[in-house]
Design an enzyme around this catalytic site. Sequence first.
Site, short mmCIF file in Angstrom:
data_model
loop_
_atom_site.label_atom_id
_atom_site.label_comp_id
_atom_site.label_asym_id
_atom_site.label_seq_id
_atom_site.Cartn_x
_atom_site.Cartn_y
_atom_site.Cartn_z
N PRO A 1 2.60 13.72 89.01
CA PRO A 1 3.23 12.88 90.03
C PRO A 1 4.55 13.46 90.49
O PRO A 1 5.40 13.85 89.68
CB PRO A 1 3.43 11.54 89.31
CG PRO A 1 3.42 11.87 87.86
CD PRO A 1 2.49 13.03 87.72
N GLU A 2 4.71 13.55 91.80
CA GLU A 2 5.94 14.04 92.40
C GLU A 2 6.60 12.88 93.13
O GLU A 2 6.18 11.73 93.00
CB GLU A 2 5.65 15.24 93.30
CG GLU A 2 4.95 16.35 92.53
CD GLU A 2 4.67 17.59 93.35
OE1 GLU A 2 5.33 17.81 94.39
OE2 GLU A 2 3.76 18.36 92.97
N LYS B 1 12.11 11.89 90.02
CA LYS B 1 10.92 11.45 89.28
C LYS B 1 11.25 10.44 88.19
O LYS B 1 10.37 10.06 87.42
CB LYS B 1 10.22 12.67 88.66
CG LYS B 1 9.76 13.70 89.68
CD LYS B 1 9.16 14.91 88.99
CE LYS B 1 8.85 16.01 90.00
NZ LYS B 1 8.31 17.22 89.34
#
Length: 337
Positions: free
Chosen positions: A2-3, A58
Amino acid sequence: MPELPEVEFSRRLVQKSLAKKRISAVKVANDKIVCQVPAGRLKALKGRTVKQCRRWGKQLWFEMDKGPSPMFHLGMTGSFHVKGRNSLKYVRLKEDDPKTWPPKFWKVEFQMSDGTCFAMSDPRRFGRIGLSTSVWEEPCMAKMGFDPLLQMPRVEDFARQLARRSGDIKAVLLDQSFAAGVGNWVADEVLYQAAVHPQDVAKNLSPNAVKALHRTLRQVVKKACQVNADAKKFPRTWLFHYRWELEPFEGGLPADSTTWLELGPVEVKAPSLRMAKDVKSGFSPLEGAPPPTCPPCNGRVESEQTGDGRRTGDLGDLPGDSGRNEEKRQSDETIFK
């Protein structure tokens, strides 16, 4: 992994589902790798109210009505879940059934006073859960750079920051002390659309290339967040759709007009395109224009495949050091203690 767009989706999911609600019960899985604090301290959140969910890069955290804030990093495959609602979708990972509860590989679960159920899962256990009384003083936060969605710098400031960097531009984009939240696919997308080669030295980029990077970084992140990180809604001209499947671009290009581009830990089959410093052509995949026609790159670039492209225990997006950088490549994130 996940970015920024995927993490922003997770923040919005929690904000819509948990904000201004009281935690009535807490369950903690027996996983000391992901859960960085004793289970008893997490369970002490019972009775407290979630004011809002916040994000920088993040990193995610819940602002509470009192006491410490639970902090989260999704690692490589972590995900937020709210019972009955769709969660984050990963490329190449089976989608979770929102009706199945608790989700597989859950690490912590909050049950809210109105019956809402929240959980964080993480199959590969690179994610982290912690508590903090001073979020912005945590090591993982103190060293972060600008957030392209929340605080994109002016192009003049962006240029000055790049002028101090002697590494490859892709490595610079992946450095969380430069741009918080940027990972492999965002960096590749930005470089492709800006027509900047990943191995160009950051401080040597032309003014036009710097402006193109600034514009496309802002636009790619904004567009991806607008569609809630749903890859099916990304423009079909984005490089993202061809990173993993190695399928030709739309438009029926002949076989001899494609080449292989090495963008970090992956090889991408794409139309022959000019990775040049002159970006005056105005090509913009964001606007749905066809891919550019230009001289081919120098054939297929062979690279050693490294699976997910990271070292054991590394939370970052950085591939193994190619030896081309003058700077030492730092890890993507510092795990909070």
